[in-house]
Each structure stands twice: as structure tokens, then as C-alpha cells.
Design a protein around this motif. Structure first.
Motif, PDB file in Angstrom:
ATOM      1  N   TRP A 135      40.306  17.627   7.765  1.00 54.13           N
ATOM      2  CA  TRP A 135      41.745  17.600   7.577  1.00 54.13           C
ATOM      3  C   TRP A 135      42.140  18.676   6.575  1.00 54.13           C
ATOM      4  CZ3 TRP A 135      44.652  14.756  10.748  1.00 54.13           C
ATOM      5  CH2 TRP A 135      44.021  13.724  11.445  1.00 54.13           C
ATOM      6  N   GLU A 144      46.337  18.569  14.096  1.00 56.67           N
ATOM      7  CA  GLU A 144      47.143  17.957  13.034  1.00 56.67           C
ATOM      8  C   GLU A 144      48.623  18.175  13.328  1.00 56.67           C
ATOM      9  OE1 GLU A 144      44.360  18.329   9.086  1.00 56.67           O
ATOM     10  OE2 GLU A 144      45.527  20.061   9.696  1.00 56.67           O
ATOM     11  N   TYR A 163      46.988   6.351   6.698  1.00 50.82           N
ATOM     12  CA  TYR A 163      45.904   6.809   5.827  1.00 50.82           C
ATOM     13  C   TYR A 163      44.552   6.652   6.507  1.00 50.82           C
ATOM     14  CZ  TYR A 163      49.426   6.904   2.232  1.00 50.82           C
ATOM     15  OH  TYR A 163      50.553   7.181   1.515  1.00 50.82           O
ATOM     16  N   LEU A 199      46.973  16.415   4.348  1.00 53.81           N
ATOM     17  CA  LEU A 199      46.700  15.365   3.361  1.00 53.81           C
ATOM     18  C   LEU A 199      47.863  15.221   2.388  1.00 53.81           C
ATOM     19  CD1 LEU A 199      42.916  16.019   2.699  1.00 53.81           C
ATOM     20  CD2 LEU A 199      43.940  14.191   4.047  1.00 53.81           C
ATOM     21  N   THR A 247      42.608   9.799   8.343  1.00 53.35           N
ATOM     22  CA  THR A 247      41.811  10.834   7.684  1.00 53.35           C
ATOM     23  C   THR A 247      40.321  10.530   7.655  1.00 53.35           C
ATOM     24  OG1 THR A 247      42.300   9.838   5.534  1.00 53.35           O
ATOM     25  CG2 THR A 247      43.732  11.628   6.291  1.00 53.35           C
TER      26      THR A 247
END
Length: 187
Positions: A104, A22, A129, A109, A132
Motif C-alpha cells: 500500500w 488503490e 482498515y 494509508l 491494508t
């Protein structure tokens, strides 16, 4: 600007951790980071032994195919080492708050749904988006492969123009391609 200390501070304050990939995806998705990456590639490739004008040359018998293959290998190794260096920097700067969980994190988020500034990213980050719905490890590997491809294309472009004795044109071409990508992203 991507500030790892702010991300680490957010994670410590909220008792959270983030997936390593991430952080890598967030870092590689900023335009500033991409520009730094491209400039680092130009500096690494131009510092190569095949393009130093003050170097003493030795006659080595090889055909053009072998020479070109060694250039490909050289560029591949340089780009791989650069990407690994970026990953090590991310790992060190995260203060050990990274893991490889297949989901995630709440911090990522929050950044993707609300604002990257909430977790300490002070830059425009192009989060999607749609990211995810996939595993963050998979997205990180895809990001790594894409950055390797960008690096290889940039490196080979510089070598091509270096062979033609137009090194500056090669560097400008690579930077213009990055600029074109930025313009296309806004459109």
C-alpha cells in the motif's frame, strides 16, 4: 466527487506513486461513483439492440436457451467494457503516477487513516482498515469482480423487466437496490 487532478497533484508534490488498484478501489467505493456506474449500466443495457423499439427485426431461428445465453454474453461484455473504460480513465487521469507494487502507498494509508481530503478525494469514501493487511492488487481484483457482479445483476434485472415490457420498473428497481445499499451502509 473524486478528483484525480488533486490526487495527481498530491502525488507529484510528495514525490510518491500509488498502486493502480488503490485508485480503482477508492473510486469504486464512493456512493457517487457507484450511482454513476449504475446509471451507465442502465444506459448501456437500454441502448442494446434487443430493446430498441424502432429497430427492424429479422427472423432468426433459435431456441429460448440460446437467446438467453446471448443476452448473458451481451451484458457480460457491456459490463466488462464499462469496467475497462473506468480503468483506462483512471490510468490516464493519474498522469502515469501508477504502479503495481504489492504494498500500500503512503498516500492511500494517509487517506484511510486520517482523511481522504488530504490526498485530494473530496468525497465520503468507505475505506476499511482491514484492507491494508491484504495485497492492494488482490483487493483491486476483488473490487473488479464485485463491480462485475453488481453490473451483471443490474443488467439482467433490466433485461428481465424489458422482456415483460416494464423497462421503467426495471430501471427503478436497480436504482432502488442501490439506494437500499446506501441506507444499509449507514445503519
Amino acid at each position: 466527487q473524486y478528483c484525480f487532478s488533486n490526487v495527481s497533484k498530491y502525488l507529484i508534490e510528495n514525490s510518491q506513486s500509488m498502486n493502480f488498484f488503490e485508485l480503482y478501489v477508492a473510486f469504486m467505493s464512493t456512493r457517487q461513483s457507484q450511482l454513476i456506474y449504475i446509471v451507465a449500466i442502465i444506459l448501456l443495457i437500454k441502448g442494446g439492440c434487443f430493446s430498441d423499439s424502432s429497430m427492424t427485426f429479422y427472423l432468426v431461428r433459435m431456441n429460448k436457451k440460446i437467446w438467453l445465453n446471448t443476452q448473458w454474453i451481451y451484458v457480460f461484455l457491456e459490463i466488462t467494457l464499462l469496467n475497462l473504460f473506468i480503468m483506462v480513465c483512471i490510468l490516464v487521469a493519474s498522469n502515469g503516477l501508477c504502479d503495481l507494487k504489492p504494498e500500500w502507498s503512503d498516500a492511500f494509508l494517509t487517506a484511510s487513516q486520517f482523511s481522504p481530503e488530504k490526498i485530494g478525494i473530496r468525497s465520503i469514501v468507505s475505506f476499511s482498515y482491514n484492507l491494508t493487511k491484504y495485497n492492494p492488487n488482490f483487493i483491486g481484483i476483488i473490487t473488479f469482480v464485485l463491480s462485475m457482479m453488481i453490473g451483471m445483476v443490474s443488467g439482467i434485472t433490466i433485461i428481465y423487466f424489458d422482456i415483460m415490457k416494464k423497462t421503467i420498473v426495471g430501471a427503478i428497481t436497480v436504482l432502488l437496490l442501490w439506494f437500499l445499499d446506501v441506507i444499509v451502509e449507514f445503519v
